[in-house]
Design an enzyme around this catalytic site. Structure first.
Site, PDB file in Angstrom:
ATOM      1  N   GLN A   1       0.817  -1.209   0.000  1.00 27.15           N
ATOM      2  CA  GLN A   1       0.000   0.000   0.000  1.00 27.15           C
ATOM      3  C   GLN A   1       0.850   1.258   0.000  1.00 27.15           C
ATOM      4  OE1 GLN A   1      -1.346   0.769   4.424  1.00 27.15           O
ATOM      5  NE2 GLN A   1      -1.416  -1.449   4.041  1.00 27.15           N
TER       6      GLN A   1
ATOM      7  N   HIS B   1       0.211   5.799   0.928  1.00 28.25           N
ATOM      8  CA  HIS B   1      -0.677   6.845   1.426  1.00 28.25           C
ATOM      9  C   HIS B   1      -0.378   8.145   0.670  1.00 28.25           C
ATOM     10  CE1 HIS B   1      -1.466   3.923   4.464  1.00 28.25           C
ATOM     11  NE2 HIS B   1      -0.269   4.033   4.998  1.00 28.25           N
TER      12      HIS B   1
ATOM     13  N   GLU C   1       3.443   7.887   8.597  1.00 27.98           N
ATOM     14  CA  GLU C   1       3.415   6.984   9.750  1.00 27.98           C
ATOM     15  C   GLU C   1       4.828   6.571  10.156  1.00 27.98           C
ATOM     16  OE1 GLU C   1       2.492   2.618   7.925  1.00 27.98           O
ATOM     17  OE2 GLU C   1       0.896   4.100   7.671  1.00 27.98           O
TER      18      GLU C   1
ATOM     19  N   HIS D   1       4.775   0.165   0.971  1.00 28.43           N
ATOM     20  CA  HIS D   1       5.215  -0.632   2.116  1.00 28.43           C
ATOM     21  C   HIS D   1       4.216  -1.736   2.425  1.00 28.43           C
ATOM     22  CE1 HIS D   1       2.606   2.559   3.725  1.00 28.43           C
ATOM     23  NE2 HIS D   1       2.306   1.741   4.724  1.00 28.43           N
TER      24      HIS D   1
ATOM     25  N   ARG E   1      -4.185   0.430  -2.271  1.00 30.10           N
ATOM     26  CA  ARG E   1      -3.580  -0.905  -2.262  1.00 30.10           C
ATOM     27  C   ARG E   1      -3.377  -1.422  -3.681  1.00 30.10           C
ATOM     28  NH1 ARG E   1      -7.731  -0.664   1.468  1.00 30.10           N
ATOM     29  NH2 ARG E   1      -7.094  -0.935   3.661  1.00 30.10           N
TER      30      ARG E   1
END
Length: 376
Positions: free
Chosen positions: A90, A92, A127, A246, A265
């Site tokens: 995936q 972001h 993240e 990642h 994804r």
């Protein structure tokens, strides 16, 4: 001034989670089902509660006292991950792409709960994970020459075109072309040949052989060969910015992220995949994993990634030790081992508390390992 308040987290039972990690680490009840993520925060989809009241509601009642200058909501979400199988491959989006994508899907009337919806809010989702146990995953693109060497070592004739492209084109261009081709329908025969060659592979290829067994006939298995494999020991951390592909593979870690649910994804999952949109978001710059070394002394270990949404501090408290930490910002405390008293509130393993911004400072005492989440 509202004192620190005990939080009841939300446990997410995703299929890739471990049925035993949380019970073993924190002494929490086992359910016999996977327990994948422990959420602590004010995400609208699954807010923690304090005294039975959602944290989102408590913040809405008193945004200034609860979050101070951080605005009406928490800018971060704290989690513990218990990974027993591969997460989806995936990425972001950046802040700009998140805003544009959210506006586009809102205007198109895509329902908020539609599994095919890519942008559920207008926010980015950087993240960072900090390992509690040995932890490993895939993170960002390898140098094209390294990826070509891995593919070549498989001895798969069908992969020769990818090898040539990776060695002949500029790095980002080569990675984009090969990554997209690997995910496409036309590459199915080549992917199957790669998976057959991975069967029983060892050494550097062993992690990809494991992926092939866990996710047979999934395009993400072959695409994963383009990515760095990173291993973290307890206390080590890695940061993932916008567009970095990642997939976490195994282990338990504390994760802190922007308070967003935007995920695109392309593999290692049965969930909805949106390869065209993902290709718009991915950063194809090859780079080693962005490790975040802790800084500090005397039992303080600060992790400060290059974002404004969050930072993380790990406190190692020995018997009789005390740490006085500054307040003025919304913080979440998570005790992962031992026992700590924070502002008169006792926390044991797996227990957490929200500290409002109105608290000027906080004294931590006990013998414990405690993580403290706060804005960056």
């Amino acid at each position: 001034m509202t004192p620190p308040m005990r939080l009841a987290p939300v446990i997410q039972p995703y299929a890739w989670g471990s049925p035993t990690a949380f019970p073993e680490l924190f002494g929490t009840p086992a359910t016999g089902e996977p327990q994948a993520e422990m959420w602590m925060g004010a995400h609208p989809a699954a807010p923690s509660t304090a005294g039975g009241v959602p944290l989102t509601e408590l913040i809405a009642r008193d945004p200034e006292g609860m979050t101070g200058t951080s605005g009406p909501g928490l800018p971060y979400l704290l989690k513990v991950l218990a990974v027993a199988g591969p997460l989806s491959l995936q990425v972001h989006p950046s802040a700009e792409l998140a805003r544009a994508g959210f506006a586009r899907e809102e205007a198109a009337g895509v329902p908020a709960d539609d599994p095919a919806r890519a942008y559920r809010d207008p926010f980015p989702k950087p993240e960072m994970v900090c390992a509690l146990t040995p932890f490993h995953g895939l993170c960002g693109f390898r140098a094209p020459d390294e990826a070509a060497g891995l593919l070549e070592s498989l001895g798969v004739a069908e992969a020769a075109g990818w090898v040539r492209t990776l060695r002949a084109r500029p790095a980002a261009e080569a990675l984009r072309e090969v990554f997209q081709d690997m995910l496409g329908d036309a590459a199915k025969t080549a992917r199957q040949a790669v998976e057959r060659a991975l069967a029983g592979a060892g050494g550097e290829l062993a992690v990809y052989a494991d992926l092939a067994r866990a996710c047979p006939d999934d395009p993400g298995v072959t695409a994963a060969l383009l990515l760095n494999h990173v291993r973290l020991g307890p206390g080590e951390a890695v940061f993932l910015g916008a567009g970095v592909p990642h997939a976490y593979l195994d282990g338990v870690a504390v994760e802190i992220m922007g308070n967003s649910d935007n995920v695109l994804r392309c593999g290692l999952t049965r969930k909805h995949r949106d390869v065209p949109e993902l290709m718009r978001v991915v950063d194809f710059t090859p780079a080693p994993p962005h490790r975040v070394p802790p800084a500090g002394v005397g039992g303080w270990h600060g992790y400060h990634p290059p974002v404004t949404q969050f930072a993380l501090v790990r406190h190692e408290l020995g018997e009789g030790a005390a740490h006085t930490v500054p307040g003025g910002v919304p913080q979440i405390l998570l005790c992962v081992s031992g026992g700590v008293v924070a502002g008169g509130l006792a926390l044991g393993p797996g227990e957490s508390a929200f500290v409002p911004a109105s608290v000027p400072e906080l004294r931590l005492t006990g013998a414990a390992t405690v993580f403290r989440a706060l804005p960056g």
